[in-house]
Design a protein around this motif. Structure first.
Motif, PDB file in Angstrom:
ATOM      1  N   GLN A  20       0.831  -1.202   0.000  1.00 11.44           N
ATOM      2  CA  GLN A  20       0.000   0.000   0.000  1.00 11.44           C
ATOM      3  C   GLN A  20       0.872   1.262   0.000  1.00 11.44           C
ATOM      4  O   GLN A  20       0.591   2.221  -0.705  1.00 11.44           O
ATOM      5  CB  GLN A  20      -0.898  -0.002   1.230  1.00 11.44           C
ATOM      6  CG  GLN A  20      -1.784   1.203   1.364  1.00 11.44           C
ATOM      7  CD  GLN A  20      -2.581   1.178   2.659  1.00 11.44           C
ATOM      8  OE1 GLN A  20      -2.438   0.280   3.473  1.00 11.44           O
ATOM      9  NE2 GLN A  20      -3.414   2.168   2.840  1.00 11.44           N
ATOM     10  N   TYR A  21       1.937   1.261   0.778  1.00 11.63           N
ATOM     11  CA  TYR A  21       2.838   2.409   0.865  1.00 11.63           C
ATOM     12  C   TYR A  21       3.591   2.619  -0.444  1.00 11.63           C
ATOM     13  O   TYR A  21       3.773   3.741  -0.910  1.00 11.63           O
ATOM     14  CB  TYR A  21       3.821   2.190   2.021  1.00 11.63           C
ATOM     15  CG  TYR A  21       4.558   3.421   2.457  1.00 11.63           C
ATOM     16  CD1 TYR A  21       3.926   4.409   3.192  1.00 11.63           C
ATOM     17  CD2 TYR A  21       5.897   3.603   2.146  1.00 11.63           C
ATOM     18  CE1 TYR A  21       4.595   5.530   3.608  1.00 11.63           C
ATOM     19  CE2 TYR A  21       6.570   4.726   2.556  1.00 11.63           C
ATOM     20  CZ  TYR A  21       5.915   5.688   3.291  1.00 11.63           C
ATOM     21  OH  TYR A  21       6.598   6.801   3.696  1.00 11.63           O
ATOM     22  N   ASP A  24       1.755   4.250  -3.618  1.00  9.19           N
ATOM     23  CA  ASP A  24       1.510   5.695  -3.606  1.00  9.19           C
ATOM     24  C   ASP A  24       2.417   6.367  -4.643  1.00  9.19           C
ATOM     25  O   ASP A  24       3.631   6.166  -4.633  1.00  9.19           O
ATOM     26  CB  ASP A  24       1.808   6.241  -2.205  1.00  9.19           C
ATOM     27  CG  ASP A  24       1.263   7.625  -1.997  1.00  9.19           C
ATOM     28  OD1 ASP A  24       0.791   8.231  -2.967  1.00  9.19           O
ATOM     29  OD2 ASP A  24       1.300   8.094  -0.846  1.00  9.19           O
ATOM     30  N   ARG A  26       3.264   9.476  -5.010  1.00  8.75           N
ATOM     31  CA  ARG A  26       4.017  10.650  -4.554  1.00  8.75           C
ATOM     32  C   ARG A  26       5.477  10.298  -4.304  1.00  8.75           C
ATOM     33  O   ARG A  26       5.824   9.139  -4.073  1.00  8.75           O
ATOM     34  CB  ARG A  26       3.410  11.188  -3.260  1.00  8.75           C
ATOM     35  CG  ARG A  26       2.028  11.759  -3.449  1.00  8.75           C
ATOM     36  CD  ARG A  26       1.479  12.259  -2.160  1.00  8.75           C
ATOM     37  NE  ARG A  26       1.252  11.117  -1.260  1.00  8.75           N
ATOM     38  CZ  ARG A  26       0.783  11.220  -0.030  1.00  8.75           C
ATOM     39  NH1 ARG A  26       0.482  12.377   0.467  1.00  8.75           N
ATOM     40  NH2 ARG A  26       0.594  10.141   0.694  1.00  8.75           N
ATOM     41  N   ARG A  31       5.433  10.964   1.297  1.00 10.35           N
ATOM     42  CA  ARG A  31       4.474   9.905   1.612  1.00 10.35           C
ATOM     43  C   ARG A  31       4.024   9.880   3.070  1.00 10.35           C
ATOM     44  O   ARG A  31       2.855   9.624   3.321  1.00 10.35           O
ATOM     45  CB  ARG A  31       5.054   8.544   1.229  1.00 10.35           C
ATOM     46  CG  ARG A  31       5.099   8.359  -0.260  1.00 10.35           C
ATOM     47  CD  ARG A  31       5.612   6.996  -0.633  1.00 10.35           C
ATOM     48  NE  ARG A  31       5.866   6.951  -2.072  1.00 10.35           N
ATOM     49  CZ  ARG A  31       6.429   5.944  -2.682  1.00 10.35           C
ATOM     50  NH1 ARG A  31       6.808   4.894  -2.002  1.00 10.35           N
ATOM     51  NH2 ARG A  31       6.634   5.980  -3.982  1.00 10.35           N
TER      52      ARG A  31
END
Length: 72
Positions: A20-21, A24, A26, A31
């Motif tokens: 999930q991280y 991202d 970005r 983050r």
């Protein structure tokens, strides 16, 4: 030791949180939660410090603020 079972017998969710991280889009430095505000404050303070340093060096080089030889 059923008393402490909730501490050491927990599901491992590291892989799903990592996916999930990493999903991202970005940049990595934006983050974490609150990263944007922290970077803005840090950038402002850093810029103010650098401008003050350059101003101080300029005053030392040009002699600004010292009494002129005529006044002494």
């Amino acid at each position: 030791m059923a008393l402490l079972d909730f501490i050491y017998n927990r599901p491992n969710r590291v892989l799903e949180l990592q996916k999930q991280y990493q999903a991202d889009p970005r940049p990595i430095y934006l983050r974490p939660a609150g990263a944007r505000g922290t970077l803005i404050v840090y950038g402002t303070l850093f810029s103010l410090g650098m401008m003050s340093t350059v101003y101080g060096i300029g005053c030392l080089v040009t002699g600004y603020g010292k009494p002129s030889p005529k006044d002494a």
